[in-house]
Scaffold this motif. Sequence first.
Motif, short mmCIF file in Angstrom:
data_model
loop_
_atom_site.label_atom_id
_atom_site.label_comp_id
_atom_site.label_asym_id
_atom_site.label_seq_id
_atom_site.Cartn_x
_atom_site.Cartn_y
_atom_site.Cartn_z
N ILE A 1 39.03 121.97 -13.92
CA ILE A 1 39.12 120.53 -14.14
C ILE A 1 38.22 119.77 -13.16
O ILE A 1 37.47 118.87 -13.54
N GLY A 2 38.29 120.15 -11.89
CA GLY A 2 37.45 119.51 -10.88
C GLY A 2 35.97 119.76 -11.13
O GLY A 2 35.14 118.86 -10.97
N THR A 3 35.65 120.97 -11.56
CA THR A 3 34.26 121.31 -11.87
C THR A 3 33.74 120.49 -13.03
O THR A 3 32.60 119.99 -13.00
N GLY A 4 34.55 120.33 -14.08
CA GLY A 4 34.14 119.54 -15.23
C GLY A 4 33.84 118.10 -14.88
O GLY A 4 32.86 117.51 -15.36
N ALA A 5 34.67 117.52 -14.01
CA ALA A 5 34.46 116.12 -13.60
C ALA A 5 33.15 115.97 -12.83
O ALA A 5 32.38 115.02 -13.07
N LEU A 6 32.87 116.90 -11.93
CA LEU A 6 31.66 116.80 -11.11
C LEU A 6 30.38 117.09 -11.89
O LEU A 6 29.37 116.41 -11.72
N GLN A 7 30.43 118.09 -12.78
CA GLN A 7 29.21 118.47 -13.48
C GLN A 7 28.79 117.47 -14.54
O GLN A 7 27.65 117.46 -14.97
N SER A 8 29.71 116.60 -14.95
CA SER A 8 29.36 115.55 -15.91
C SER A 8 28.25 114.65 -15.39
O SER A 8 27.42 114.16 -16.16
N LEU A 9 28.23 114.43 -14.09
CA LEU A 9 27.20 113.58 -13.48
C LEU A 9 25.81 114.19 -13.66
O LEU A 9 24.82 113.47 -13.82
N LEU A 10 25.73 115.51 -13.62
CA LEU A 10 24.45 116.19 -13.82
C LEU A 10 24.11 116.33 -15.30
O LEU A 10 22.95 116.19 -15.69
N LEU A 11 25.13 116.58 -16.10
CA LEU A 11 24.90 116.93 -17.50
C LEU A 11 24.62 115.74 -18.40
O LEU A 11 23.86 115.85 -19.37
N SER A 12 25.20 114.58 -18.12
CA SER A 12 25.11 113.45 -19.03
C SER A 12 23.67 113.02 -19.36
O SER A 12 23.32 112.89 -20.54
N PRO A 13 22.77 112.80 -18.38
CA PRO A 13 21.40 112.42 -18.72
C PRO A 13 20.65 113.51 -19.48
O PRO A 13 19.85 113.23 -20.37
N VAL A 14 20.91 114.77 -19.14
CA VAL A 14 20.24 115.89 -19.81
C VAL A 14 20.64 115.94 -21.28
O VAL A 14 19.79 116.11 -22.17
N GLU A 15 21.93 115.80 -21.55
CA GLU A 15 22.39 115.84 -22.93
C GLU A 15 21.92 114.62 -23.71
O GLU A 15 21.68 114.70 -24.92
N LEU A 16 21.78 113.49 -23.04
CA LEU A 16 21.26 112.29 -23.70
C LEU A 16 19.85 112.55 -24.23
O LEU A 16 19.56 112.28 -25.41
N VAL A 17 18.97 113.09 -23.39
CA VAL A 17 17.59 113.39 -23.80
C VAL A 17 17.58 114.44 -24.90
O VAL A 17 16.85 114.33 -25.89
N LYS A 18 18.42 115.48 -24.74
CA LYS A 18 18.48 116.56 -25.73
C LYS A 18 18.90 116.03 -27.10
O LYS A 18 18.30 116.37 -28.13
N ILE A 19 19.93 115.19 -27.11
CA ILE A 19 20.44 114.65 -28.38
C ILE A 19 19.40 113.75 -29.04
O ILE A 19 19.20 113.80 -30.26
N ARG A 20 18.70 112.92 -28.26
CA ARG A 20 17.67 112.05 -28.83
C ARG A 20 16.57 112.88 -29.50
O ARG A 20 16.05 112.53 -30.56
N LEU A 21 16.21 114.01 -28.88
CA LEU A 21 15.19 114.88 -29.46
C LEU A 21 15.72 115.61 -30.69
O LEU A 21 15.00 115.75 -31.69
N GLN A 22 16.95 116.06 -30.63
CA GLN A 22 17.52 116.79 -31.76
C GLN A 22 17.70 115.90 -32.99
O GLN A 22 17.68 116.40 -34.12
N LEU A 23 17.86 114.60 -32.76
CA LEU A 23 18.09 113.68 -33.88
C LEU A 23 16.80 113.01 -34.36
O LEU A 23 16.85 112.14 -35.23
N GLN A 24 15.68 113.40 -33.81
CA GLN A 24 14.42 112.83 -34.29
C GLN A 24 14.21 113.18 -35.76
O GLN A 24 14.65 114.22 -36.24
#
Length: 303
Positions: A113-136
């Motif tokens: 649970i603690g790991t999930g909360a902390l890693q969201s800060l790293l993962l959110s911008p990466v997934e944003l870029v990935k999703i924008r590319l996947q939905l092109q």
Amino acid sequence: MDFWPEFLASSSGREFVAGGFGGTAGVISGYPLDTLRIRLQSSKNGSAFSILKNMVSKEGPASLYRGMAAPLASVTFQNAIVFQTYAVLSRAFDPSDSTKDPPSYKSVALGGIGTGALQSLLLSPVELVKIRLQLQNTSQSKESGTSPVKVAKNIWRKEGFRGMYRGLGITVMRDIPSHGFYFWTYEYIREQLHPGCRKSGQENVNTMLISGGLAGVASWVCSYPFDVVKTRLQGQTPSSLKYLGICDCIRKSVKEEGYHVLWRGLGTAVTRAFVVNGAVFAAYEFTLRFLLNNENIKIQETI
């Protein structure tokens, strides 16, 4: 002092490197299914097979790997941090002072649970870029740019820091429960399949693959509706803004498409989760054992 030998000799160093190898194996093995999941979550109709057929025929097989550079470039570091953080937190939450015994299942869940909360800060911008590319090339995203760097620069220029972290709240809501279930399920299943392996560290590859696969399935099933909302929020651009927030996205999506929309693409996600996380944990465990064996050999040679 040589940095790498000293780093790999520490428990954190081994878990960091092993986690990185596990993350890389997971991205490569499951990225096409991840792209298909994103398309399913964003569309209003169409089966997984029809969307897959349409992508391959119109955009080519390479479209299934569009945007992979973003998570592949970052996932080694991100997954390394996840496994290292989990190892530290699961021990910190464990009331036992013994380093020989594995953490309790409660400590494992709390560490996840603690790991999930902390890693969201790293993962959110990466997934944003990935999703924008996947939905092109779809009606859901008008994002320009053919590489992760160009898309990231475009988002930063048009939307700023706030735009880069669009969807952070829903990412945290998804990752907190999912990581708790993720690590708890892995530790529980591997112990059931191979009693005593949590303490001995000895199990066969089938145990790793099955335990890792089921851990991935459990984590997705418990958090999937959050992921659907996250995809829709992060997939929209300022020029195609439809949802004003998490509640607004849920309300409009359910009103237009019914409650089943919150589970659209679950079959693809679960299939991908089993493949990816089986590969993640197998690569992690093999790398960890390799580093431990090398360290033991060096100690024996020194003696």
